[in-house]
Scaffold this active site. Structure first.
Site, short mmCIF file in Angstrom:
data_model
loop_
_atom_site.label_atom_id
_atom_site.label_comp_id
_atom_site.label_asym_id
_atom_site.label_seq_id
_atom_site.Cartn_x
_atom_site.Cartn_y
_atom_site.Cartn_z
CB SER A 168 -1.09 0.20 1.19
OG SER A 168 -1.94 -0.99 1.02
CG HIS B 173 -12.51 0.72 3.79
ND1 HIS B 173 -11.93 -0.56 3.24
CD2 HIS B 173 -11.77 1.20 4.98
CE1 HIS B 173 -10.71 -0.53 3.82
NE2 HIS B 173 -10.61 0.00 5.00
CB CYS C 169 -10.30 1.76 1.08
SG CYS C 169 -11.37 1.14 -0.09
#
Length: 649
Positions: free
Chosen positions: A329, A372, A385
């Protein structure tokens, strides 16, 4: 019968003529011989005197002192220390038997059988006037015993030289590297080897900065003329021409911060990079576990080397520079900027996350199984997310994402004087077609959007990416600060050409990651307002999660064997308002980035900003007892690392 008077007169004339011819020839020959003798003895006297001198004079090379290496504050990183050795010169052994001389020597000094055998081989194949080392790093007492017994040891000479020493041991092993004796392989790779390299056991850089800066650090040889007697023993030194010492090199790294980072990573298979956002100077660059480079200088044992090779944490590779990993991420900022620059994303637009996104009849899952809900760019980065970035990748396409990644320093081999700096991998459609002979698929873009799939990056590249996000400039990393006091160029970089409003959106979201209660990095925040950091957590999978596993529940990292756990990553810059440093940390198989990597990055960041142990008030209240104990433990492990006046600082 009496000869006629006429015949007698004729005979006298012939004899007289022959006598004159022979006498004249002899006189001419003697004259020529005399002239030649005069020429040789008078006119050529100096030349023959020189030849005679050369028969009793030997010329020896004097190895230069290797350039030292210092940290950015002028503290020692690599130095030269006196080293006593015992050499043998075959020509000077004379009529004595070499093996007998070595046997006599062994009664005075402890000799290593392997070294003696290597010396015998060198004595056989090298020139007779070449000094060959029989014993290295011997004591002064050994040298004294040999000196007293020199009449019984023809050809053996004690010598004082210099040897490389790394006072901080493992802390700098992967960057500075180490030196070692010149090998046949080294000579094969050099077109015209310096005469120095032919001296047995002459040391050159093998890896790291020692290798890449070899020509700068080595210096130039001197020479000395010595007079030897008929037995070949040195009688006196006639004259000496000093060589040129190697240049001293100052690196950008800070001893205190480097030692702290090494101590903080202890027990992990990990790497950390700290970079100055303004200049690109690397302030710390650590790969754990490490090794003691001094073992290689002295000649590492087979057992010690095997232990390094068989360690599952891989201590030999430089994970910070040559290690490449899926960035997870931490790559999401790249995808977000690419989507905004392509005009397919508005920061205020929301994307619905039900916990997955179906693309081409395949489900791509979010890390949060329940999803989410509606997320915009800010919340998608703050809470990491995945579905938001899947959608952005479908809209943007891999080639635009790759273009943005390279602009931020990923997929680029940064030019540093090290033996191995990885380029990483930022895939494109053309790359897959040419290397995999396969078409690019939408699912490949989806995987790449969250730093998975084919995407690979090194901790160095992630630090560069973070510094460029913080500054908006193409700042580049620098390792060498100066050479012999001459400052080396700094590449502060030109503007990236990315819209400042887009960068501000990403920076605000990274700030929320660390400083908003819902941010994935909130537990590892910095309390001190002046030093607050902006960051991004990352977790990269090293295994595929099957549908069956999802159905029964995904295994926790703690329940898996170490080598099957996810990698943990964290990147950050600080302070938020005026970025000074950028940090990247990876913990191999550490699990979640927020749990394993973020606390390490926060601690290193504070250490860099404060220039030593920060006050406990800079940490969240819940962490202070643990941090107090940690600081005491690290101080005990490295008692001098935070002392600015110590060579171990």
């Amino acid at each position: 019968m009496r000869r006629p008077t006429r015949d007698t007169a004729e005979s006298h004339r012939l004899v007289t003529r022959r006598s004159l011819v022979v006498g004249g020839s002899m006189a001419a020959f003697m004259g020529l011989l005399g002239l030649r003798m005069r020429y040789l003895q008078v006119e050529q006297a100096d030349q023959f005197r020189l030849l005679a001198d050369e028969n009793r004079i030997n010329i020896h090379l004097i190895p230069p002192s290797r350039g030292r290496i210092f940290d950015r504050e002028g503290r020692v990183v690599a130095e030269n220390v006196p080293s006593y050795r015992i050499n043998m010169i075959r020509e000077q052994v004379g009529d004595a038997d070499i093996d007998q001389v070595i046997e006599r020597l062994s009664q005075l000094v402890t000799l290593d059988p392997a070294e003696v055998e290597a010396a015998r081989e060198d004595l056989r194949k090298l020139r007779g006037d070449t000094p060959v080392t029989l014993a290295d790093r011997v004591s002064w007492e050994d040298i004294s015993r040999v000196a007293v017994n020199t009449p019984a040891l023809p050809g053996v000479t004690p010598e004082v030289g210099l040897s490389r020493h790394y006072p901080l041991g493992p802390d700098y092993a992967h960057l500075i590297g180490y030196v070692g004796p010149v090998s046949d392989r080294d000579l094969e790779e050099i077109d015209a080897p310096d005469a120095l390299l032919l001296i047995p056991r002459f040391q050159i850089g093998k890896i790291g900065l020692e290798s890449k800066k070899e020509d700068t650090l080595r210096g130039k040889a001197g020479s000395k003329r010595v007079e030897v007697n008929a037995a070949g023993r040195v009688m006196r030194e006639i004259d000496r021409v000093e060589g040129e010492a190697g240049a001293d090199v100052q690196v950008t790294l800070d001893n205190a911060l480097q030692s702290y980072a090494a101590a903080r990573l202890e027990g992990e298979s990990a790497a950390a990079v700290v970079m100055d956002c303004e200049t690109g100077d690397l302030l710390a660059c650590t790969s754990a576990p490490s090794f003691d480079p001094n073992l290689f200088v002295r000649g590492i044992s087979v057992a010690n080397y095997r232990a390094l090779l068989e360690d599952k944490y891989r201590p030999l590779p430089n994970k910070a520079m040559q290690g490449v990993y899926p960035p997870g991420s931490t790559f999401k900022m790249v995808t977000a900027l690419a989507a905004m620059e392509a005009g397919v994303a508005d920061p205020n637009e929301t994307v619905y996350c039900p916990g997955h996104l179906r693309v081409s009849n395949r489900r791509f899952h979010c890390w949060k199984r329940a999803g989410h809900g509606n997320v915009d760019l800010h919340r998608s980065l703050r809470e990491s997310c995945d579905v938001y970035y899947y959608e952005m990748a479908v809209r943007t396409g891999i080639d635009k994402i790759a273009e943005m990644a390279r602009k931020l320093g990923l997929g680029v081999e940064h030019q540093l004087p090290l033996t191995s700096v990885s380029e990483g991998l930022i895939p494109t459609k053309l790359w897959k077609e040419t290397t995999r002979n396969d078409d690019w698929r939408v699912g490949d873009s989806v995987n790449a959007s969250i730093g998975q799939g084919f995407v690979l990056a090194s901790p160095l590249q992630l630090a560069v990416m973070t510094a460029r996000l913080a500054t908006g400039r193409s700042v580049s990393p620098r390792l060498v600060k100066s050479v012999d006091g001459v400052e080396q160029p700094v590449n502060r970089g030109e503007p990236l050409g990315i819209n400042e409003n887009m960068l501000r959106e990403v920076r605000n979201a990274m700030n929320a990651v660390s400083n908003n209660k819902r941010g994935t990095g909130y537990r590892s925040r910095i309390i001190e307002d002046a030093f607050r950091m902006a960051g991004k957590t990352g977790t990269s999978q090293v295994r595929n999660i099957t549908a069956a596993e999802r159905a029964r529940g995904v295994f926790r990292n703690e329940d898996l064997p170490w080598e099957r756990r996810d990698h943990a990553l964290f990147v950050n810059y600080a302070p938020v308002e005026n970025p000074r440093i950028a940090v990247a940390v990876i913990v191999e198989h550490g699990g979640g980035g927020s749990k394993a990597a973020a606390p390490i990055a926060r601690d290193i960041t504070l250490q860099a900003l404060y220039g030593g142990d920060p006050p406990l008030e800079a940490y969240p209240t819940a962490d202070r007892d643990r941090i107090r104990e940690q600081q005491e433990r690290l101080r005990r492990a490295r008692p001098n690392f935070d002392d600015p006046n110590s060579d171990r600082a």
